[in-house]
Design an enzyme around this catalytic site. Structure first.
Site, short mmCIF file in Angstrom:
data_model
loop_
_atom_site.label_atom_id
_atom_site.label_comp_id
_atom_site.label_asym_id
_atom_site.label_seq_id
_atom_site.Cartn_x
_atom_site.Cartn_y
_atom_site.Cartn_z
N SER A 113 0.88 -1.19 0.00
CA SER A 113 0.00 0.00 0.00
C SER A 113 0.90 1.23 0.00
O SER A 113 2.07 1.14 0.44
CB SER A 113 -0.86 0.02 1.27
OG SER A 113 -1.51 1.27 1.42
N TYR A 135 -2.17 -0.95 10.35
CA TYR A 135 -2.15 -1.10 8.89
C TYR A 135 -0.85 -0.56 8.31
O TYR A 135 -0.15 -1.24 7.56
CB TYR A 135 -3.36 -0.37 8.28
CG TYR A 135 -3.50 -0.58 6.79
CD1 TYR A 135 -3.85 -1.83 6.28
CD2 TYR A 135 -3.27 0.46 5.88
CE1 TYR A 135 -3.98 -2.04 4.91
CE2 TYR A 135 -3.40 0.26 4.52
CZ TYR A 135 -3.76 -0.98 4.03
OH TYR A 135 -3.88 -1.17 2.68
P1 NAP Z 1 -11.10 -6.50 -0.07
O1 NAP Z 1 -11.97 -6.17 -1.24
O2 NAP Z 1 -11.63 -6.36 1.29
O3 NAP Z 1 -10.53 -7.97 -0.30
C1 NAP Z 1 -9.69 -8.55 0.67
C2 NAP Z 1 -9.51 -10.02 0.36
O4 NAP Z 1 -8.70 -10.58 1.40
C3 NAP Z 1 -10.84 -10.75 0.37
O5 NAP Z 1 -10.87 -11.76 -0.63
C4 NAP Z 1 -10.87 -11.34 1.76
O6 NAP Z 1 -11.68 -12.49 1.75
C5 NAP Z 1 -9.40 -11.67 2.00
N1 NAP Z 1 -9.10 -11.78 3.42
C6 NAP Z 1 -9.27 -10.85 4.38
N2 NAP Z 1 -8.97 -11.35 5.59
C7 NAP Z 1 -8.59 -12.64 5.38
C8 NAP Z 1 -8.20 -13.71 6.24
N3 NAP Z 1 -8.13 -13.55 7.59
N4 NAP Z 1 -7.89 -14.90 5.69
C9 NAP Z 1 -7.97 -15.07 4.35
N5 NAP Z 1 -8.35 -14.12 3.49
C10 NAP Z 1 -8.67 -12.92 4.00
O7 NAP Z 1 -9.77 -5.62 -0.10
P2 NAP Z 1 -8.84 -5.04 -1.29
O8 NAP Z 1 -8.99 -3.58 -1.22
O9 NAP Z 1 -9.03 -5.76 -2.55
O10 NAP Z 1 -7.43 -5.37 -0.64
C11 NAP Z 1 -6.50 -6.29 -1.18
C12 NAP Z 1 -5.11 -5.89 -0.75
O11 NAP Z 1 -4.82 -4.60 -1.31
C13 NAP Z 1 -4.95 -5.76 0.77
O12 NAP Z 1 -3.68 -6.27 1.15
C14 NAP Z 1 -4.98 -4.25 0.98
O13 NAP Z 1 -4.28 -3.86 2.13
C15 NAP Z 1 -4.33 -3.77 -0.28
N6 NAP Z 1 -4.64 -2.38 -0.58
C16 NAP Z 1 -5.92 -1.98 -0.87
C17 NAP Z 1 -6.16 -0.64 -1.13
C18 NAP Z 1 -7.54 -0.14 -1.45
O14 NAP Z 1 -7.73 1.09 -1.50
N7 NAP Z 1 -8.51 -0.97 -1.71
C19 NAP Z 1 -5.12 0.29 -1.11
C20 NAP Z 1 -3.83 -0.16 -0.81
C21 NAP Z 1 -3.60 -1.49 -0.56
P3 NAP Z 1 -12.53 -13.04 3.01
O15 NAP Z 1 -13.04 -11.85 3.76
O16 NAP Z 1 -13.55 -13.88 2.36
O17 NAP Z 1 -11.53 -13.84 3.78
#
Ligand code: NAP
Length: 261
Positions: free
Chosen positions: A146, A159
């Protein structure tokens, strides 16, 4: 779906929705066989159906990455069904928005959970996949960190600390395996329209006394949030043979939020 001569085996964590989903689908379109994992079976099934409908090959694994035994179980299951993991994408993550607080009020259990999912699980997954990568002299480790791995996150101490930590892990692995055909890199997204970021925006809008739609236009110089599909092409490149000389890097895709590194 395009088929490539080498159908690499990729494992994408957190692939049920958001950024992980977009990367898994893009990998399948590039001809990789893609193992996808998360906790929510219905979301994994949706992604798998989409991949298979387009002629791709996939397998689903329901697992909770806060369980220290999960990484070994996942990697061994992929090895049995598809073969050794050649490309690992550490994408699953917990955002700051699940329990945002100033540091003095921070919840210690939430700190531990964030570290378990965002740092310890990728560390254990890397330990599991690296021996086969080193034996075969080919591997790609990619972490979705991130921009909060480079700058702080207001009320998101766990985070931001976890994302800084994962960059340190990425660079250390890159150093250790550079001579063995294995690369380790990170992508550092800015705000991307996902469930995780929706919650963060709602928290910030309330904190600042503004509307979500209004806040969204000021989050990046682009005047909008990014879409998950805008992250996937760099992941495909970093997983490719063409990226063999790229290692230990952390690339921002953030619409211009952070321009200093
Ligand atoms: P998201 O839509 O909430 O998806 C997160 C994924 O991780 C889901 O498939 C979730 O599935 C899984 N997950 C969460 N907790 C888990 C656990 N305990 N065990 C196994 N799987 C788990 O989030 P996203 O925004 O796509 O985020 C993906 C990555 O990108 C993350 O590392 C996040 O920090 C990073 N990121 C996101 C953003 C943003 O703005 N969206 C910005 C910077 C970085 P389940 O809940 O079904 O387990």
């Amino acid at each position: 779906m395009k088929t490539s001569t080498i159908k690499r085996v990729a494992l994408v964590t957190g692939a049920g929705r958001g950024i992980g989903r977009a990367i898994a689908i893009a990998f399948a379109k590039s001809g990789f066989r893609v193992a996808i994992t998360a906790r929510t079976v219905a979301e994994l099934t949706d992604v798998a159906d989409e991949i298979r409908a387009a002629g791709g090959e996939t397998m689903t694994l329901a697992a909770d990455l806060s369980d220290r035994a999960a990484p070994a179980r996942i990697v061994q299951a992929v090895k049995r069904e598809l073969g050794p993991v050649e490309i690992l994408v550490n994408n699953a993550g917990i955002g700051s928005s699940q329990d945002p607080r100033p540091l003095v009020d921070f919840d210690d259990d939430f700190w531990d959970l964030t570290m378990a999912v965002n740092v310890t699980a990728p560390y254990l997954l890397c330990k599991q996949v690296l021996p086969d990568m080193l034996t075969r002299n080919w591997g790609r480790i990619l972490t979705i960190a991130s921009i909060n791995g480079k700058v702080g996150s207001l009320h998101g101490a766990a985070y931001s600390a976890s994302k800084h930590a994962i960059l340190g892990l990425t660079k250390t692995i890159a150093l250790e395996v550079a001579r063995h055909g294995v690369t380790a890199n990170a992508i550092c997204p800015g705000p991307v329209r996902t469930v995780l970021n929706d919650r963060r925006i709602a928290y910030d809008a309330e904190r600042l006394g503004t509307e979500v739609a209004q806040l969204e236009t000021s989050m990046t110089p682009l005047g909008r949030r990014l879409e998950p599909e805008e992250i996937a092409p760099l992941a495909v490149y970093l997983a490719s043979d063409a990226a063999a000389a790229v290692t230990g890097q952390a690339y921002n895709i953030d619409g211009g939020v952070v321009m200093s590194g």
